[in-house]
Scaffold this motif. Structure first.
Motif, PDB file in Angstrom:
ATOM      1  N   UNK A  44     -28.616  57.210 -26.240  1.00  0.00           N
ATOM      2  CA  UNK A  44     -28.316  57.216 -24.829  1.00  0.00           C
ATOM      3  C   UNK A  44     -26.817  57.440 -24.651  1.00  0.00           C
ATOM      4  N   UNK A  45     -26.412  58.024 -23.523  1.00  0.00           N
ATOM      5  CA  UNK A  45     -25.000  58.334 -23.329  1.00  0.00           C
ATOM      6  C   UNK A  45     -24.081  57.124 -23.432  1.00  0.00           C
ATOM      7  N   UNK A  46     -24.589  55.967 -23.102  1.00  0.00           N
ATOM      8  CA  UNK A  46     -23.731  54.803 -23.068  1.00  0.00           C
ATOM      9  C   UNK A  46     -23.672  54.061 -24.407  1.00  0.00           C
ATOM     10  N   UNK A  47     -24.363  54.537 -25.436  1.00  0.00           N
ATOM     11  CA  UNK A  47     -24.367  53.851 -26.719  1.00  0.00           C
ATOM     12  C   UNK A  47     -23.273  54.386 -27.625  1.00  0.00           C
ATOM     13  N   UNK A  48     -22.249  53.635 -27.844  1.00  0.00           N
ATOM     14  CA  UNK A  48     -21.217  53.963 -28.814  1.00  0.00           C
ATOM     15  C   UNK A  48     -20.281  55.067 -28.355  1.00  0.00           C
ATOM     16  N   UNK A  49     -19.223  55.247 -29.127  1.00  0.00           N
ATOM     17  CA  UNK A  49     -18.234  56.291 -28.854  1.00  0.00           C
ATOM     18  C   UNK A  49     -18.346  57.344 -29.941  1.00  0.00           C
ATOM     19  N   UNK A  50     -19.422  58.094 -29.959  1.00  0.00           N
ATOM     20  CA  UNK A  50     -19.606  59.106 -30.998  1.00  0.00           C
ATOM     21  C   UNK A  50     -19.568  60.493 -30.379  1.00  0.00           C
ATOM     22  N   UNK A  51     -19.587  61.502 -31.245  1.00  0.00           N
ATOM     23  CA  UNK A  51     -19.616  62.883 -30.756  1.00  0.00           C
ATOM     24  C   UNK A  51     -20.846  63.140 -29.913  1.00  0.00           C
ATOM     25  N   UNK A  52     -21.952  62.454 -30.221  1.00  0.00           N
ATOM     26  CA  UNK A  52     -23.182  62.649 -29.474  1.00  0.00           C
ATOM     27  C   UNK A  52     -23.064  62.107 -28.052  1.00  0.00           C
ATOM     28  N   UNK A  53     -22.185  61.123 -27.838  1.00  0.00           N
ATOM     29  CA  UNK A  53     -22.060  60.571 -26.490  1.00  0.00           C
ATOM     30  C   UNK A  53     -20.985  61.287 -25.674  1.00  0.00           C
ATOM     31  N   UNK A  54     -20.376  62.327 -26.259  1.00  0.00           N
ATOM     32  CA  UNK A  54     -19.381  63.108 -25.533  1.00  0.00           C
ATOM     33  C   UNK A  54     -20.065  63.828 -24.371  1.00  0.00           C
ATOM     34  N   UNK A  55     -19.435  63.844 -23.224  1.00  0.00           N
ATOM     35  CA  UNK A  55     -20.015  64.520 -22.062  1.00  0.00           C
ATOM     36  C   UNK A  55     -20.171  66.012 -22.347  1.00  0.00           C
ATOM     37  N   UNK A  56     -21.291  66.557 -21.943  1.00  0.00           N
ATOM     38  CA  UNK A  56     -21.587  67.968 -22.185  1.00  0.00           C
ATOM     39  C   UNK A  56     -20.928  68.836 -21.119  1.00  0.00           C
ATOM     40  N   UNK A  60     -14.335  56.511 -37.201  1.00  0.00           N
ATOM     41  CA  UNK A  60     -14.867  55.216 -36.806  1.00  0.00           C
ATOM     42  C   UNK A  60     -16.352  55.182 -37.136  1.00  0.00           C
ATOM     43  N   UNK A  61     -16.984  54.021 -37.167  1.00  0.00           N
ATOM     44  CA  UNK A  61     -18.359  53.915 -37.666  1.00  0.00           C
ATOM     45  C   UNK A  61     -19.389  54.756 -36.915  1.00  0.00           C
ATOM     46  N   UNK A  62     -19.265  54.960 -35.627  1.00  0.00           N
ATOM     47  CA  UNK A  62     -20.274  55.705 -34.870  1.00  0.00           C
ATOM     48  C   UNK A  62     -20.015  57.197 -34.789  1.00  0.00           C
ATOM     49  N   UNK A  63     -19.056  57.690 -35.559  1.00  0.00           N
ATOM     50  CA  UNK A  63     -18.647  59.095 -35.464  1.00  0.00           C
ATOM     51  C   UNK A  63     -19.718  60.021 -36.006  1.00  0.00           C
ATOM     52  N   UNK A  64     -20.016  61.070 -35.244  1.00  0.00           N
ATOM     53  CA  UNK A  64     -20.877  62.164 -35.704  1.00  0.00           C
ATOM     54  C   UNK A  64     -20.177  63.456 -35.330  1.00  0.00           C
ATOM     55  N   UNK A  65     -19.950  64.363 -36.308  1.00  0.00           N
ATOM     56  CA  UNK A  65     -19.279  65.622 -35.965  1.00  0.00           C
ATOM     57  C   UNK A  65     -20.154  66.474 -35.046  1.00  0.00           C
ATOM     58  N   UNK A  66     -19.503  67.255 -34.215  1.00  0.00           N
ATOM     59  CA  UNK A  66     -20.216  68.151 -33.308  1.00  0.00           C
ATOM     60  C   UNK A  66     -20.716  69.337 -34.127  1.00  0.00           C
TER      61      UNK A  66
END
Length: 185
Positions: free
Chosen positions: A16-28, A91-97
């Motif tokens: 979900x957008x509000x879960x963590x500060x990862x690349x996946x939660x970056x605004x599209x 950081x732990x929640x990081x996912x590359x784009x």
């Protein structure tokens, strides 16, 4: 038993957008949505998606708020997110784009196009003497740009316009000199 597909966003495993500060939660961005729709349309053209599924996914893509939502929509398609190499996470929640959602690289600018523009801009201080080189370089650059997909077509075209204006100006001056010489005799 029917399992929800990842793109439907059902179930507790969906990011979900509000879960963590990862690349996946970056605004599209709009460009991200357009790239996802392109991947979906390519999947449909290859026969990987049915038309009704394509329509649903496209609607979800245009309504997506984050890159993670878009990644889910195209994850099961060949041009969608690929498994990436292990990257040292900041950081732990990081996912590359994934590369699908990165901007396209800018092609290099053709050097002759730049030369054409420079010669075209120098027609005023050189009294039009750089007009012919601007025309020659501009035509050569435009041919190379079409063949190699380099950038700089606008530069070449600008140089061409200025070059042809200089050539036309010199032709007009010569014509006026000929008419003046013919009328004085």
């Amino acid at each position: 038993m029917s399992y929800p597909t990842p793109w439907q966003g059902q179930g507790q495993g969906s990011p979900q957008p509000w879960q963590g500060q990862s690349g996946a939660s970056m605004l599209a961005a709009t460009a991200d949505r357009e790239r996802a729709v392109d991947v979906l349309r390519a999947g449909f053209a290859e026969g990987r998606l049915r038309e009704d599924e394509l329509e649903k996914r496209v609607a979800r893509a245009y309504g997506a708020r984050t890159v993670g939502e878009l990644m889910l929509l195209v994850a099961d398609l060949p041009q969608g997110p690929q498994a990436t190499a292990v990257v040292q996470a900041p950081h732990p929640g990081f996912r590359p784009v994934p590369p699908t959602f990165l901007p396209r690289p800018v092609p290099p600018t053709n050097g002759k196009a730049v030369g054409s523009l420079v010669c075209g801009l120098l027609i005023v201080p050189t009294l039009g003497l750089t007009g012919i080189p601007a025309v020659i370089l501009g035509h050569t650059a435009r041919a190379e740009i079409q063949r190699t997909d380099e950038g700089g077509d606008g530069l070449a075209l600008t140089g061409l316009v200025f070059g042809w204006l200089a050539v036309a100006g010199w032709a007009l001056i010569l014509l006026l000199m000929i008419v003046a010489a013919a009328s004085s005799t």
